[in-house]
Design a protein around this motif. Structure first.
Motif, PDB file in Angstrom:
ATOM      1  N   ASP A  72      35.028  44.281  32.077  1.00  0.00           N
ATOM      2  CA  ASP A  72      34.538  43.108  32.798  1.00  0.00           C
ATOM      3  C   ASP A  72      35.062  43.152  34.227  1.00  0.00           C
ATOM      4  O   ASP A  72      36.265  43.091  34.442  1.00  0.00           O
ATOM      5  CB  ASP A  72      35.044  41.861  32.065  1.00  0.00           C
ATOM      6  N   ALA A  73      34.185  43.259  35.182  1.00  0.00           N
ATOM      7  CA  ALA A  73      34.603  43.414  36.578  1.00  0.00           C
ATOM      8  C   ALA A  73      35.461  42.253  37.067  1.00  0.00           C
ATOM      9  O   ALA A  73      36.397  42.452  37.829  1.00  0.00           O
ATOM     10  CB  ALA A  73      33.376  43.563  37.466  1.00  0.00           C
ATOM     11  N   ASP A  74      35.191  41.022  36.644  1.00  0.00           N
ATOM     12  CA  ASP A  74      35.927  39.861  37.135  1.00  0.00           C
ATOM     13  C   ASP A  74      37.389  39.880  36.696  1.00  0.00           C
ATOM     14  O   ASP A  74      38.284  39.678  37.508  1.00  0.00           O
ATOM     15  CB  ASP A  74      35.265  38.562  36.679  1.00  0.00           C
ATOM     16  N   THR A  75      37.651  40.098  35.400  1.00  0.00           N
ATOM     17  CA  THR A  75      39.049  40.095  34.951  1.00  0.00           C
ATOM     18  C   THR A  75      39.776  41.364  35.376  1.00  0.00           C
ATOM     19  O   THR A  75      40.978  41.321  35.635  1.00  0.00           O
ATOM     20  CB  THR A  75      39.171  39.880  33.427  1.00  0.00           C
ATOM     21  N   ASP A  76      39.066  42.488  35.476  1.00  0.00           N
ATOM     22  CA  ASP A  76      39.692  43.710  35.995  1.00  0.00           C
ATOM     23  C   ASP A  76      40.155  43.485  37.428  1.00  0.00           C
ATOM     24  O   ASP A  76      41.280  43.818  37.794  1.00  0.00           O
ATOM     25  CB  ASP A  76      38.709  44.891  35.973  1.00  0.00           C
ATOM     26  N   GLU A  77      39.284  42.900  38.235  1.00  0.00           N
ATOM     27  CA  GLU A  77      39.613  42.636  39.635  1.00  0.00           C
ATOM     28  C   GLU A  77      40.751  41.631  39.742  1.00  0.00           C
ATOM     29  O   GLU A  77      41.668  41.787  40.564  1.00  0.00           O
ATOM     30  CB  GLU A  77      38.387  42.110  40.379  1.00  0.00           C
ATOM     31  N   ARG A  78      40.737  40.599  38.900  1.00  0.00           N
ATOM     32  CA  ARG A  78      41.788  39.570  38.938  1.00  0.00           C
ATOM     33  C   ARG A  78      43.156  40.183  38.624  1.00  0.00           C
ATOM     34  O   ARG A  78      44.133  39.919  39.327  1.00  0.00           O
ATOM     35  CB  ARG A  78      41.460  38.458  37.936  1.00  0.00           C
ATOM     36  N   ALA A  79      43.236  41.029  37.605  1.00  0.00           N
ATOM     37  CA  ALA A  79      44.508  41.671  37.247  1.00  0.00           C
ATOM     38  C   ALA A  79      45.008  42.549  38.396  1.00  0.00           C
ATOM     39  O   ALA A  79      46.190  42.520  38.748  1.00  0.00           O
ATOM     40  CB  ALA A  79      44.351  42.492  35.976  1.00  0.00           C
ATOM     41  N   ARG A  80      44.113  43.303  38.986  1.00  0.00           N
ATOM     42  CA  ARG A  80      44.485  44.179  40.105  1.00  0.00           C
ATOM     43  C   ARG A  80      44.982  43.358  41.291  1.00  0.00           C
ATOM     44  O   ARG A  80      46.012  43.654  41.880  1.00  0.00           O
ATOM     45  CB  ARG A  80      43.291  45.048  40.505  1.00  0.00           C
ATOM     46  N   GLN A  81      44.287  42.286  41.635  1.00  0.00           N
ATOM     47  CA  GLN A  81      44.693  41.454  42.765  1.00  0.00           C
ATOM     48  C   GLN A  81      46.010  40.746  42.497  1.00  0.00           C
ATOM     49  O   GLN A  81      46.827  40.586  43.405  1.00  0.00           O
ATOM     50  CB  GLN A  81      43.607  40.451  43.126  1.00  0.00           C
ATOM     51  N   LEU A  82      46.235  40.315  41.260  1.00  0.00           N
ATOM     52  CA  LEU A  82      47.511  39.673  40.925  1.00  0.00           C
ATOM     53  C   LEU A  82      48.668  40.624  41.198  1.00  0.00           C
ATOM     54  O   LEU A  82      49.706  40.223  41.715  1.00  0.00           O
ATOM     55  CB  LEU A  82      47.530  39.243  39.459  1.00  0.00           C
TER      56      LEU A  82
END
Length: 138
Positions: A72-82
């Motif tokens: 899922d692009a949204d949660t993948d991106e969120r984890a990376r940004q965190l």
């Protein structure tokens, strides 16, 4: 408690800081660990030479780990940004038929891997960064 399905242990992240929790997608294995440091107060007067610990003292902590595949692009991106931003948002861990642990966690490790004949995978490690709450399952 009866046997539980491992896929029902969910790690959820507050996506926007507004209390909207979304399951971190693609996880295939998850784990939560609770720890409490002990404070040794043993002295020469300790009965029989047995160690004594100070009740309620020491630091409590929790860690979450998980591994999985990109889904899922949204949660993948969120984890990376965190990780890169060093943010400490609220997370929830849903433990089936037990309850929900919620509180602030920091992403302390993010690993990516892949082989030429397999899928790309990631591993995630989180460390508690404040007080946690527990809500028992109804």
């Amino acid at each position: 408690m009866a046997a539980q399905n491992g896929k029902d242990l969910l790690v959820k992240v507050d996506m926007m800081g507004d209390g909207t929790f979304v399951t971190v997608a693609g996880l295939r294995a998850t784990r939560i660990s609770f720890n409490a440091e002990s404070v040794d107060v043993t002295s020469l007067e300790s009965q029989g030479g047995w160690r004594e610990l100070l009740a309620g003292a020491g630091v409590k902590s929790a860690s979450i780990s998980g591994s999985g595949v990109f889904k899922d692009a949204d949660t993948d991106e969120r984890a990376r940004q965190l990780f890169f931003d060093g943010e400490i948002p609220e997370f929830q861990v849903v433990i089936p038929d037990f309850g929900v642990v919620e509180g602030p966690f920091q992403v302390t490790a993010l690993d990516y891997a892949g082989s030429h004949n397999g899928e790309a995978t990631y591993e995630l490690a989180l460390a508690s960064a404040g007080a946690l709450s527990f809500t028992a399952a109804a």
